[in-house]
Design a protein around this motif. Structure first.
Motif, PDB file in Angstrom:
ATOM      1  N   ARG A   4       0.840  -1.185   0.000  1.00  0.00           N
ATOM      2  CA  ARG A   4       0.000   0.000   0.000  1.00  0.00           C
ATOM      3  C   ARG A   4       0.880   1.240   0.000  1.00  0.00           C
ATOM      4  NH1 ARG A   4       0.309  -3.172   3.882  1.00  0.00           N
ATOM      5  NH2 ARG A   4      -0.277  -1.764   5.563  1.00  0.00           N
ATOM      6  N   VAL A   5       0.348   2.299  -0.521  1.00  0.00           N
ATOM      7  CA  VAL A   5       1.016   3.594  -0.477  1.00  0.00           C
ATOM      8  C   VAL A   5       0.068   4.582   0.166  1.00  0.00           C
ATOM      9  CG1 VAL A   5       2.040   5.473  -1.799  1.00  0.00           C
ATOM     10  CG2 VAL A   5       2.395   3.097  -2.514  1.00  0.00           C
ATOM     11  N   GLU A   6       0.461   5.075   1.347  1.00  0.00           N
ATOM     12  CA  GLU A   6      -0.336   6.093   2.041  1.00  0.00           C
ATOM     13  C   GLU A   6       0.188   7.475   1.642  1.00  0.00           C
ATOM     14  OE1 GLU A   6      -0.117   2.797   5.452  1.00  0.00           O
ATOM     15  OE2 GLU A   6       1.449   3.822   4.335  1.00  0.00           O
ATOM     16  N   SER A   7      -0.728   8.390   1.386  1.00  0.00           N
ATOM     17  CA  SER A   7      -0.324   9.731   0.969  1.00  0.00           C
ATOM     18  C   SER A   7      -1.360  10.752   1.419  1.00  0.00           C
ATOM     19  CB  SER A   7      -0.159   9.793  -0.549  1.00  0.00           C
ATOM     20  OG  SER A   7      -1.386   9.514  -1.194  1.00  0.00           O
ATOM     21  N   GLY A   8      -1.005  12.021   1.290  1.00  0.00           N
ATOM     22  CA  GLY A   8      -1.948  13.091   1.581  1.00  0.00           C
ATOM     23  C   GLY A   8      -1.699  13.832   2.869  1.00  0.00           C
ATOM     24  N   GLY A   9      -0.728  13.375   3.649  1.00  0.00           N
ATOM     25  CA  GLY A   9      -0.432  14.056   4.900  1.00  0.00           C
ATOM     26  C   GLY A   9       0.270  15.380   4.670  1.00  0.00           C
ATOM     27  N   GLY A  10       0.482  16.099   5.766  1.00  0.00           N
ATOM     28  CA  GLY A  10       1.162  17.381   5.668  1.00  0.00           C
ATOM     29  C   GLY A  10       0.979  18.195   6.923  1.00  0.00           C
ATOM     30  N   LEU A  11       1.353  19.465   6.818  1.00  0.00           N
ATOM     31  CA  LEU A  11       1.217  20.406   7.916  1.00  0.00           C
ATOM     32  C   LEU A  11      -0.036  21.247   7.682  1.00  0.00           C
ATOM     33  CD1 LEU A  11       2.281  21.957  10.406  1.00  0.00           C
ATOM     34  CD2 LEU A  11       3.633  23.364   8.810  1.00  0.00           C
ATOM     35  N   VAL A  12      -0.891  21.319   8.673  1.00  0.00           N
ATOM     36  CA  VAL A  12      -2.139  22.072   8.549  1.00  0.00           C
ATOM     37  C   VAL A  12      -2.420  22.794   9.860  1.00  0.00           C
ATOM     38  CG1 VAL A  12      -3.558  20.108   9.244  1.00  0.00           C
ATOM     39  CG2 VAL A  12      -4.557  21.896   7.816  1.00  0.00           C
ATOM     40  N   GLN A  13      -3.079  23.936   9.772  1.00  0.00           N
ATOM     41  CA  GLN A  13      -3.434  24.677  10.981  1.00  0.00           C
ATOM     42  C   GLN A  13      -4.635  24.056  11.659  1.00  0.00           C
ATOM     43  OE1 GLN A  13      -4.007  28.771   9.805  1.00  0.00           O
ATOM     44  NE2 GLN A  13      -1.816  29.201   9.883  1.00  0.00           N
ATOM     45  N   PRO A  14      -4.774  24.267  12.956  1.00  0.00           N
ATOM     46  CA  PRO A  14      -5.970  23.777  13.652  1.00  0.00           C
ATOM     47  C   PRO A  14      -7.238  24.274  12.957  1.00  0.00           C
ATOM     48  CG  PRO A  14      -4.355  24.509  15.245  1.00  0.00           C
ATOM     49  CD  PRO A  14      -3.818  24.888  13.898  1.00  0.00           C
ATOM     50  N   GLY A  15      -8.199  23.367  12.828  1.00  0.00           N
ATOM     51  CA  GLY A  15      -9.428  23.684  12.122  1.00  0.00           C
ATOM     52  C   GLY A  15      -9.393  23.364  10.645  1.00  0.00           C
ATOM     53  N   GLY A  16      -8.223  23.039  10.139  1.00  0.00           N
ATOM     54  CA  GLY A  16      -8.073  22.728   8.725  1.00  0.00           C
ATOM     55  C   GLY A  16      -8.473  21.305   8.380  1.00  0.00           C
ATOM     56  N   SER A  17      -8.281  20.977   7.090  1.00  0.00           N
ATOM     57  CA  SER A  17      -8.679  19.669   6.576  1.00  0.00           C
ATOM     58  C   SER A  17      -7.560  19.040   5.756  1.00  0.00           C
ATOM     59  CB  SER A  17      -9.915  19.814   5.677  1.00  0.00           C
ATOM     60  OG  SER A  17     -11.009  20.318   6.387  1.00  0.00           O
ATOM     61  N   LEU A  18      -7.569  17.729   5.740  1.00  0.00           N
ATOM     62  CA  LEU A  18      -6.691  16.942   4.877  1.00  0.00           C
ATOM     63  C   LEU A  18      -7.459  15.720   4.406  1.00  0.00           C
ATOM     64  CD1 LEU A  18      -3.266  16.893   6.793  1.00  0.00           C
ATOM     65  CD2 LEU A  18      -3.723  18.031   4.607  1.00  0.00           C
ATOM     66  N   ARG A  19      -7.060  15.200   3.249  1.00  0.00           N
ATOM     67  CA  ARG A  19      -7.616  13.946   2.751  1.00  0.00           C
ATOM     68  C   ARG A  19      -6.471  12.976   2.503  1.00  0.00           C
ATOM     69  NH1 ARG A  19     -10.181  12.235  -3.021  1.00  0.00           N
ATOM     70  NH2 ARG A  19     -11.834  10.836  -2.285  1.00  0.00           N
ATOM     71  N   HIS A 103       1.891  -6.192   6.643  1.00  0.00           N
ATOM     72  CA  HIS A 103       3.066  -5.443   7.080  1.00  0.00           C
ATOM     73  C   HIS A 103       2.733  -3.958   7.149  1.00  0.00           C
ATOM     74  CE1 HIS A 103       7.265  -4.160   7.233  1.00  0.00           C
ATOM     75  NE2 HIS A 103       6.993  -3.326   6.247  1.00  0.00           N
ATOM     76  N   TRP A 104       3.243  -3.303   8.223  1.00  0.00           N
ATOM     77  CA  TRP A 104       3.003  -1.868   8.363  1.00  0.00           C
ATOM     78  C   TRP A 104       3.952  -1.095   7.461  1.00  0.00           C
ATOM     79  CZ3 TRP A 104      -1.218  -0.314  10.818  1.00  0.00           C
ATOM     80  CH2 TRP A 104      -1.817  -1.211  11.715  1.00  0.00           C
ATOM     81  N   GLY A 105       3.381  -0.172   6.693  1.00  0.00           N
ATOM     82  CA  GLY A 105       4.193   0.644   5.811  1.00  0.00           C
ATOM     83  C   GLY A 105       4.763   1.851   6.537  1.00  0.00           C
ATOM     84  N   GLN A 106       5.193   2.836   5.763  1.00  0.00           N
ATOM     85  CA  GLN A 106       5.797   4.030   6.361  1.00  0.00           C
ATOM     86  C   GLN A 106       4.762   5.035   6.818  1.00  0.00           C
ATOM     87  OE1 GLN A 106       9.192   5.731   4.685  1.00  0.00           O
ATOM     88  NE2 GLN A 106      10.208   3.770   4.393  1.00  0.00           N
ATOM     89  N   GLY A 107       3.552   4.913   6.337  1.00  0.00           N
ATOM     90  CA  GLY A 107       2.503   5.836   6.742  1.00  0.00           C
ATOM     91  C   GLY A 107       2.690   7.217   6.145  1.00  0.00           C
ATOM     92  N   THR A 108       1.825   8.119   6.568  1.00  0.00           N
ATOM     93  CA  THR A 108       1.924   9.508   6.122  1.00  0.00           C
ATOM     94  C   THR A 108       1.777  10.420   7.337  1.00  0.00           C
ATOM     95  OG1 THR A 108       1.061  11.134   4.535  1.00  0.00           O
ATOM     96  CG2 THR A 108      -0.560   9.641   5.528  1.00  0.00           C
ATOM     97  N   GLN A 109       2.670  11.373   7.458  1.00  0.00           N
ATOM     98  CA  GLN A 109       2.721  12.239   8.633  1.00  0.00           C
ATOM     99  C   GLN A 109       1.671  13.340   8.520  1.00  0.00           C
ATOM    100  OE1 GLN A 109       4.905  12.289  11.517  1.00  0.00           O
ATOM    101  NE2 GLN A 109       3.362  13.813  12.160  1.00  0.00           N
ATOM    102  N   VAL A 110       0.896  13.495   9.589  1.00  0.00           N
ATOM    103  CA  VAL A 110      -0.050  14.601   9.711  1.00  0.00           C
ATOM    104  C   VAL A 110       0.372  15.433  10.909  1.00  0.00           C
ATOM    105  CG1 VAL A 110      -2.433  15.249  10.216  1.00  0.00           C
ATOM    106  CG2 VAL A 110      -1.951  13.349   8.648  1.00  0.00           C
TER     107      VAL A 110
END
Length: 114
Positions: A4-19, A103-110
């Motif tokens: 699997r490939v997890e993607s879409g994480g990032g840096l966001v301000q409180p109240g924001g959104s990510l997919r 197996h656990w992948g690398q994940g995506t950082q939020v």
């Protein structure tokens, strides 16, 4: 093992959104109940959202009403829409079966921070 490939994480301000997206390498993916997990520094991994093969969903109390899990079996992909993000949502997010079969992948950082 299903890659699997997890993607879409990032840096966001409180109240924001990510997919977040989790794309699998095989259509066998559609036979499994899937879940999103997260692990914050110094804490154990926790299940935050689950979706069955047929689309039924359940959520951890901490994210219910803010997060939405969905799946597109034609694309072998699971999504996690995260709204009204809070600093305590900061973690590495992973997808896996609802029993953590693969197996656990690398994940995506939020990271939620002002």
């Amino acid at each position: 093992q299903v890659q699997r490939v997890e993607s879409g994480g990032g840096l966001v301000q409180p109240g924001g959104s990510l997919r977040l997206s989790c794309a699998a390498s095989t259509s066998i993916f559609s036979f499994y109940h899937m879940a999103w997990y997260r692990q914050a520094p110094g804490k154990p991994r926790e299940l935050v959202a689950r979706i069955s093969r047929t689309g039924s969903t359940t959520y951890a109390d901490s994210v219910r009403g803010r997060f939405t899990i969905s799946r597109d079996s034609a694309k072998n992909t699971v999504y996690l829409q995260m709204n009204s993000l809070k600093p305590e949502d900061t973690a590495v997010y992973y997808c896996n079966t609802d029993s953590g079969t693969w197996h656990w992948g690398q994940g995506t950082q939020v990271t939620v921070s002002s």
